[in-house]
Every structure is written in C-alpha cells, then in structure tokens.
Design an enzyme around this catalytic site. Structure first.
Site, PDB file in Angstrom:
ATOM      1  N   THR A  62      41.107 -17.892  76.465  1.00 14.23           N
ATOM      2  CA  THR A  62      41.779 -19.161  76.213  1.00 14.23           C
ATOM      3  C   THR A  62      40.785 -20.299  76.327  1.00 14.23           C
ATOM      4  O   THR A  62      39.934 -20.289  77.212  1.00 14.23           O
ATOM      5  CB  THR A  62      42.880 -19.385  77.268  1.00 14.23           C
ATOM      6  OG1 THR A  62      43.878 -18.403  77.063  1.00 14.23           O
ATOM      7  CG2 THR A  62      43.483 -20.767  77.184  1.00 14.23           C
ATOM      8  N   GLY A  69      53.250 -19.174  77.976  1.00 16.20           N
ATOM      9  CA  GLY A  69      52.489 -19.365  79.211  1.00 16.20           C
ATOM     10  C   GLY A  69      52.315 -20.829  79.551  1.00 16.20           C
ATOM     11  O   GLY A  69      53.072 -21.697  79.098  1.00 16.20           O
TER      12      GLY A  69
HETATM   13  C1  SD4 Z   1      48.430 -17.788  79.301  1.00 17.00           C
HETATM   14  N1  SD4 Z   1      46.833 -19.186  80.384  1.00 17.00           N
HETATM   15  O1  SD4 Z   1      49.052 -17.684  78.258  1.00 17.00           O
HETATM   16  C2  SD4 Z   1      47.031 -18.333  79.245  1.00 17.00           C
HETATM   17  C3  SD4 Z   1      46.077 -17.209  79.162  1.00 17.00           C
HETATM   18  C4  SD4 Z   1      44.677 -17.567  79.531  1.00 17.00           C
HETATM   19  O2  SD4 Z   1      42.534 -17.076  79.949  1.00 17.00           O
HETATM   20  O3  SD4 Z   1      44.350 -18.662  79.860  1.00 17.00           O
HETATM   21  N2  SD4 Z   1      43.755 -16.681  79.553  1.00 17.00           N
HETATM   22  O4  SD4 Z   1      48.878 -17.442  80.385  1.00 17.00           O
END
Ligand code: SD4
Length: 335
Positions: free
Chosen positions: A194, A224
């Site tokens: 991400t 998320g």
């Molecule tokens: C999530 N925060 O959808 C994101 C995933 C993420 O590094 O950040 N991965 O939960």
C-alpha cells in the site's frame, strides 16, 4: 534576530539548498524556532511516501514540487505511479483480489484546506486516487463506494483496467484450492505494498494520499483503513499530516492517522506521535500475530517521522538535497 528575519533566513536556506534547518546545532536558535512556531523551514518542499516503491512515487511528485506545484498535485502524481505498477501486489492494476477473485480498490486524498475525497470497493478503474480527487473537487460528498463509485468514474471517463492480472489470477486460483488450510492470509511483516504519501509544497501547504487493493483474499465487501479519512490518512494544516499502512482493521480501531495528528497538536514531534500511536495500537491487540502497521507523519515545519509495530517498514524521503530510503524505528523485534 526578529521573527521576520528569522523566517527569511530559513527561506534563504531553502534557496541555497540547505537541508538542515538553519538553527540546527544552535540551542538558542532552536529554542527560538520552537517558541515562535515557525511554519516555514528549510525543508520545503518535502515529500515522504511509504515503502520502497515510495522512491518512484516521490520522483513523480518531486517534478511537481520542485517547479513550485501544489502538494495536492504531487501526492496524486506519486500515487498514480504505484497504481500503474504491474509488479505491485497491493495497489492498483497489479493488486490481489478478494476471495471471490475481484480486485477492489480503496483510495483517498486530502489537502491543506481539509478538503478530502475517497473511493472504496472500486473495481476496474486504473486510478482510484484521481477518482477520489475528482469527487472532492466536483461533488458535495467525500466518499463513493462500489457500483456508485464505478458509475461515477465511468461517467467522468476515467481509464478502465482489467483485473486481476493473469499471474495474479493464477495465484488466486491456487489459493482457492489451498484455502481450507489457512483461515487468514498471512500479513507479512516485511512486505506490504500500500502506498501512503505526504507532501509539503514551497508554499508550506501539506497534502496526503493513500491507495491500495487492501488485504489479499479479503471477504467481498471488506474496506480497510486506506480510504477512510482519519484512519488511513489525515491532514490538518494547523498541525501536519499522517498516513498509515498495514493491517487496516487495527488502524481503524484507533483512528490511527487522526491520532498521530492530534498527538502532534499536543506537542509531540512527528516521530514521537507515530511511536505513541503504534504503542496505543499494540495495547488494543492481545494477539499481535501478523499485526504489522506503520505510520509516517509530517508537521508544518517539514519535520517527518515514522514508526511501526515490527521491523521491515521503510519510507522514501525526498528533500531539496537528496532522496533516501529510511528504515523506520519499530516497537517489536521478531518474536
Ligand atoms: C488495508 N491498510 O487495506 C491496507 C493494507 C496495507 O500495507 O496497508 N498494506 O488494510
């Protein structure tokens, strides 16, 4: 030195390409800077983005910042680079699908005037971050999700994509075969993709963006932290900004990015604010298995900080002198 000339001295430092604040090393000047709450320091412009791919994202953002462009344009341009990266497995076109094979994308963006836009559960659109910005700038709303977001993107002629990529689909099919063996996909301590970005432009204006395909093999409908203002991203020009990466469910629980910003408001440095937020997040979790989360933050003086639960988190930092990949401090060693 009166306040005006003090600030001017800082600005001259920018022009000269000085990377440290002019008062660095001088306790007296440092104290003065602290007292006077100077907003414009020699770090302007500055851009910081999560993970290694943040280096490429920063490059795109920097082209805008160095020419006097806005931090909003910079974070959007940076996020778009990662969204187009075919090798990235949790952002944009290369993202992993949910358990039914759909790649659903989440993104948000926020600027120095507290304007914000977001999309969640958006499928088949190349640049969710730009749709988020479009919503922010052209509608009375902050967030559109699912089929409504898709309809909006198509109506406004945003580029479409076909997901998942063939290689990703193959992996998903294999996962489906194996899925009885694992209840939750592992959250790798080292490898998250991400991207969260923060930038301050030459006018001292801070913006941020965050974009992701979320948790691989999530339940259909799962959203998320990344598109949620206050969780995945928060900017307040009175204080600074923060952005999160990692297990979204745990970041949402503590309104993570908002928490970081509020701690800075109370006087913490960006680094202290990120650390305290991670400590709070850990306190709320009895079981830390798979709980990698990290925050990066920037205040109105251009200072940055970062902190994560486990090791392995890094961020790309760009200032007028150089670009670097910095390992974040963390709370837990491998256990
Ligand atoms: C999530 N925060 O959808 C994101 C995933 C993420 O590094 O950040 N991965 O939960």
């Amino acid at each position: 030195m009166d306040r005006r000339s003090f600030v001017r001295a800082g600005m001259l430092g920018v022009a000269a390409g000085v990377t440290k604040p002019l008062w660095a090393g001088s306790p007296l000047l440092e104290q003065q800077a602290e007292q006077e709450q100077d907003r414009f320091v020699a770090y302007m412009p500055v851009m910081v983005s999560t993970w290694k791919h943040g280096m490429e994202a920063n490059k795109a953002g920097w082209e805008i910042l160095k020419n006097g462009g806005s931090s909003l344009d910079a974070v959007e341009a940076g996020a778009r680079v990662t969204e187009s990266d075919l090798s990235n497995r949790s952002v944009g076109i290369g993202g992993m699908p949910d358990r039914e094979g759909h790649v659903t994308l989440d993104a948000c963006i926020m600027d120095w005037e507290s304007r914000c836009g977001a999309v969640a559960y958006l499928e088949g659109i190349a640049h969710p971050v730009s749709v988020a910005r479009h919503i922010m700038e052209n509608t009375p709303h902050v967030m559109l999700v699912g089929s409504g977001a898709k309809k909006y993107a198509l109506k406004n002629k945003f580029e479409t994509i076909k997901t998942p990529l063939p290689a990703v689909k193959k992996e998903w099919k294999q996962w489906k075969k194996d899925q009885n063996k694992v209840e939750h996909p592992e959250v790798n301590h080292e490898n998250h993709d991400t991207i969260g970005l923060l930038a301050m432009d030459t006018n001292g204006r801070i913006s941020g963006a965050c974009t992701t395909s979320g948790w691989a093999y999530k339940l259909p409908g799962r959203v998320g932290d990344s598109p949620l203002i206050g969780a995945g991203l928060f900017i307040d020009q009175e204080v600074g900004g923060a952005v999160a990466t990692g297990l979204g469910e745990s970041i949402i629980r503590i309104a993570g990015s908002h928490t970081v910003v509020e701690l800075m408001r109370q006087g913490r440095t960006p680094q202290e604010a990120c650390r305290e937020t991670v400590e709070r997040l850990i306190r709320k979790h009895k079981d830390l298995t798979g709980l990698q989360c990290g925050f990066i933050a920037m205040d109105t003086r251009g200072r940055v900080g970062a902190y994560s639960v486990f090791n392995g988190f890094n961020y790309a930092l760009r200032t007028n002198l150089d670009e670097q990949l910095v390992d974040a401090e963390y709370n837990r060693s491998w256990e």
